[in-house]
Design an enzyme around this catalytic site. Sequence first.
Site, mmCIF file in Angstrom:
data_model
loop_
_atom_site.group_PDB
_atom_site.id
_atom_site.type_symbol
_atom_site.label_atom_id
_atom_site.label_comp_id
_atom_site.label_asym_id
_atom_site.label_seq_id
_atom_site.Cartn_x
_atom_site.Cartn_y
_atom_site.Cartn_z
ATOM 1 C CG ASP A 102 -5.546 9.564 1.502
ATOM 2 O OD1 ASP A 102 -4.736 8.822 0.392
ATOM 3 O OD2 ASP A 102 -4.355 9.776 1.818
ATOM 4 C CE LYS A 103 -14.219 4.905 3.783
ATOM 5 N NZ LYS A 103 -14.341 3.862 3.862
#
Length: 231
Positions: A102-103
């Site tokens: 995920d970012k």
Amino acid sequence: MRLDKFLANMGVGTRSEVKQLLKKNQVQVNGKNEKQSKAQIDPQSDEITVNGNLIEYVDKVYIMLNKPAGYISATEDDEQPTIVSLIKDFQHLKIFPVGRLDKDTEGLILLTNDGQFNHDIMSPNKHVTKIYRVEAKHFISDDDIEKFAEGIELSDGKTKPARLERTENEKIVSVSIQEGRYHQVKRMFHAIDNEVLNLKRVQIGKLKLDSNLSKGSYRELTEEELELVKQ
């Protein structure tokens, strides 16, 4: 392999730029100038130089990156920075992330141009374990550990059994999973009425994140590490 294709694949330039180099006698094959773009070469045995600089042949590449937060696991994006943009010297080999983080998740992620390697690591049937360091909002109970071991019921089905282990810090735990569902670790914690405050992947298979790699830094895997990641 055609000479112009070899040079373009190795990042020397576009096909048209390579043709100009050839016309200007700036390319040598085994010490002799070569002007023909369609000249056949053996990238494994022939010595190719451009203006005296040796162009080494690289086929498959395997890279370990210590991903910082704020980058998405993609090759390109119009709005957000990607992890591929951090890899300055291998982009001409058309590298891509192995799986995703995920970012806002940090830590170990691999990049390659080898599709089979990507499948071997990411396929659920391969049972490659991924280990995460999690900073949790609440204390982890024995009941939580048991729930992870049994599998957590999510909206897309029950997860495979996972290992949830405490560390010396009561809010820091280790999570081992063999899947790669969307936001899986965060969703599993949410399902036990807890939340992930910080998430970092530290291991894939038996391959651990190199502690000498600062955030945003990367290096190629060794032959020994390539074997570790598959275990």
